[in-house]
Design a protein around this motif. Structure first.
Motif, short mmCIF file in Angstrom:
data_model
loop_
_atom_site.label_atom_id
_atom_site.label_comp_id
_atom_site.label_asym_id
_atom_site.label_seq_id
_atom_site.Cartn_x
_atom_site.Cartn_y
_atom_site.Cartn_z
N GLU A 1 0.76 -1.25 0.03
CA GLU A 1 -0.12 0.07 0.07
C GLU A 1 0.80 1.14 0.12
O GLU A 1 0.57 2.24 -0.58
CB GLU A 1 -1.14 -0.07 1.40
CG GLU A 1 -2.16 -1.05 1.28
CD GLU A 1 -2.90 -0.65 2.01
OE1 GLU A 1 -3.38 0.38 2.53
OE2 GLU A 1 -3.90 -1.89 2.72
N GLN A 2 2.01 1.15 0.75
CA GLN A 2 2.77 2.38 0.72
C GLN A 2 3.84 2.44 -0.42
O GLN A 2 4.55 3.41 -0.67
CB GLN A 2 3.41 2.30 2.08
CG GLN A 2 2.72 2.42 3.37
CD GLN A 2 1.60 3.23 3.48
OE1 GLN A 2 2.08 4.50 3.02
NE2 GLN A 2 0.39 3.19 3.69
N GLN A 3 3.83 1.42 -1.28
CA GLN A 3 4.70 1.31 -2.29
C GLN A 3 4.66 2.41 -3.61
O GLN A 3 3.53 2.72 -3.56
CB GLN A 3 4.86 -0.13 -2.97
CG GLN A 3 6.11 -0.06 -3.89
CD GLN A 3 5.82 -1.72 -4.26
OE1 GLN A 3 4.91 -2.28 -4.25
NE2 GLN A 3 6.98 -2.01 -4.89
N GLU B 1 -8.18 1.36 -3.97
CA GLU B 1 -8.33 1.64 -5.31
C GLU B 1 -7.16 1.55 -5.97
O GLU B 1 -6.15 1.38 -5.48
CB GLU B 1 -8.95 3.15 -5.56
CG GLU B 1 -8.12 4.21 -5.00
CD GLU B 1 -8.59 5.61 -5.13
OE1 GLU B 1 -8.17 6.09 -6.13
OE2 GLU B 1 -9.19 6.01 -4.58
N TRP B 2 -7.16 1.56 -7.35
CA TRP B 2 -5.93 1.40 -8.09
C TRP B 2 -5.96 2.65 -9.01
O TRP B 2 -7.22 2.85 -9.59
CB TRP B 2 -6.05 0.09 -8.95
CG TRP B 2 -5.77 -1.09 -8.34
CD1 TRP B 2 -6.81 -1.84 -7.88
CD2 TRP B 2 -4.73 -1.85 -7.94
NE1 TRP B 2 -6.38 -3.05 -7.10
CE2 TRP B 2 -5.00 -2.99 -7.01
CE3 TRP B 2 -3.25 -1.60 -8.19
CZ2 TRP B 2 -4.08 -3.92 -6.76
CZ3 TRP B 2 -2.58 -2.46 -7.60
CH2 TRP B 2 -2.78 -3.68 -6.90
N PHE C 1 -9.66 2.70 -10.10
CA PHE C 1 -10.70 1.43 -9.96
C PHE C 1 -10.85 1.12 -8.33
O PHE C 1 -9.84 0.65 -7.87
CB PHE C 1 -9.87 0.31 -10.86
CG PHE C 1 -9.68 0.66 -12.30
CD1 PHE C 1 -10.66 0.27 -13.12
CD2 PHE C 1 -8.74 1.29 -12.57
CE1 PHE C 1 -10.70 0.42 -14.38
CE2 PHE C 1 -8.59 1.72 -13.91
CZ PHE C 1 -9.46 1.16 -14.88
N LEU C 2 -12.07 1.09 -8.12
CA LEU C 2 -12.42 0.83 -6.62
C LEU C 2 -12.81 -0.34 -6.20
O LEU C 2 -13.37 -1.01 -6.91
CB LEU C 2 -13.50 1.97 -6.23
CG LEU C 2 -13.28 3.40 -6.91
CD1 LEU C 2 -14.51 4.14 -6.20
CD2 LEU C 2 -11.98 4.03 -6.30
N GLU C 3 -12.01 -0.71 -4.89
CA GLU C 3 -12.62 -2.06 -4.27
C GLU C 3 -12.72 -1.94 -2.82
O GLU C 3 -12.29 -1.06 -2.43
CB GLU C 3 -11.36 -3.09 -4.71
CG GLU C 3 -10.94 -3.40 -5.98
CD GLU C 3 -9.79 -4.62 -6.11
OE1 GLU C 3 -10.39 -5.90 -6.21
OE2 GLU C 3 -8.70 -4.15 -5.94
N LYS C 4 -13.40 -2.49 -2.18
CA LYS C 4 -13.73 -2.56 -1.00
C LYS C 4 -12.36 -2.68 -0.30
O LYS C 4 -12.23 -2.05 0.85
CB LYS C 4 -14.57 -3.77 -0.25
CG LYS C 4 -15.19 -3.56 1.18
CD LYS C 4 -15.84 -4.59 1.50
CE LYS C 4 -16.29 -4.55 2.95
NZ LYS C 4 -17.13 -5.58 3.37
#
Length: 262
Positions: free
Chosen positions: A14-16, A36-37, A70-73
């Motif tokens: 996530e922090q990359q 999200e992406w 692009f969203l995800e839970k």
């Protein structure tokens, strides 16, 4: 060309920082957030360089809007990236007309552009499906009614493997044309149905597709086009990379000759 491989499974923290796939100044960047992406698509003129994977520090994304969120839970920590063939046929136009004499059988090698495809892993949800360079649109057929919308691209149409000028962002298709007719066949353009072909990679990560056989037998307007199930011994061993975008029953397609050759 080098043995550089740019596809496979990639892990994102996530922090990359972002991961970037680039060809010269053309780049596709992907960044993961918690839910999200983010995708950036930096376009440029076509260049013949290796496809490189980096952190994208050489590309300024501040002046380039995110083309996709692009969203995800909860975003997964992996994506799968691989090359795909075009989503519709590609019209290859050799640099000069080809004439296949009556009764002759000739194998042509045609190269066509590839697409960058990325999906979440293991759920398989599409994030990116973009060409490295989008070919121009072209209508191919005998009339404005009888035909189909394709992409158009110039190509060299070689007849020998050793003559091929291979490119990392293109795939090569071996096309066997059998002219059983009593007249010569003149080819100015050829319709390559790449959306029905499998994509493979060799030990140098150069891309190849399923082979195609086309036989011209008589005065019939229809021609049977066969997508080969096996790979030429000249090219093996090859590793399967991506499946066709569309499937055909028994690997056969019936086409009007005017919709195959021009």
């Amino acid at each position: 060309m080098s043995n550089n491989i740019w596809w496979g499974e990639f892990t994102f923290d996530e922090q990359q920082e972002k991961k970037c796939w680039s060809v010269g100044e053309r780049a596709i960047l992907i960044k993961r957030k918690a839910t999200e992406w983010n995708i950036w698509n930096i376009e440029n003129q076509e260049e013949d360089h290796e496809i490189l994977l980096s952190d994208g520090e050489n590309f300024n994304v501040e002046n380039n809007a995110v083309i996709g969120r692009f969203l995800e839970k909860a975003s997964s920590d992996k994506i799968k990236v691989f090359p795909k063939l075009a989503d519709r046929p590609v019209i290859a136009r050799p640099s000069s007309p080809l004439t296949i004499l009556a009764g002759e059988k000739v194998q042509l090698f045609i190269s066509t552009p590839i697409w960058f495809y990325a999906e979440t892993f293991p759920s398989g949800k599409c994030l990116v499906d973009l060409p490295f360079w989008r070919p121009s649109d072209s209508w191919f057929g005998s009339s404005t009614i009888d035909g189909q919308l394709c992409y158009a691209k110039y190509t060299s149409a070689k007849t020998k493997l050793e003559e091929l000028d291979l490119h990392p962002h293109r795939a090569t298709t071996a096309i066997m044309v059998i002219n059983s007719h009593d007249k010569a066949l003149i080819i100015n353009r050829i319709n390559v149905p790449v959306n029905y072909l499998h994509l493979y990679g060799d030990d140098k990560n150069q891309l190849w597709t399923s082979g195609i056989t086309i036989e011209i037998e008589n005065e019939s307007a229809d021609v049977e086009l066969i997508v080969e199930k096996s790979i030429s011994a000249e090219l093996s061993p090859l590793k399967s990379i991506s499946a066709p975008r569309e499937s055909s029953e028994h690997g056969k397609l019936i086409r009007r000759i005017s919709n195959l050759f021009g």
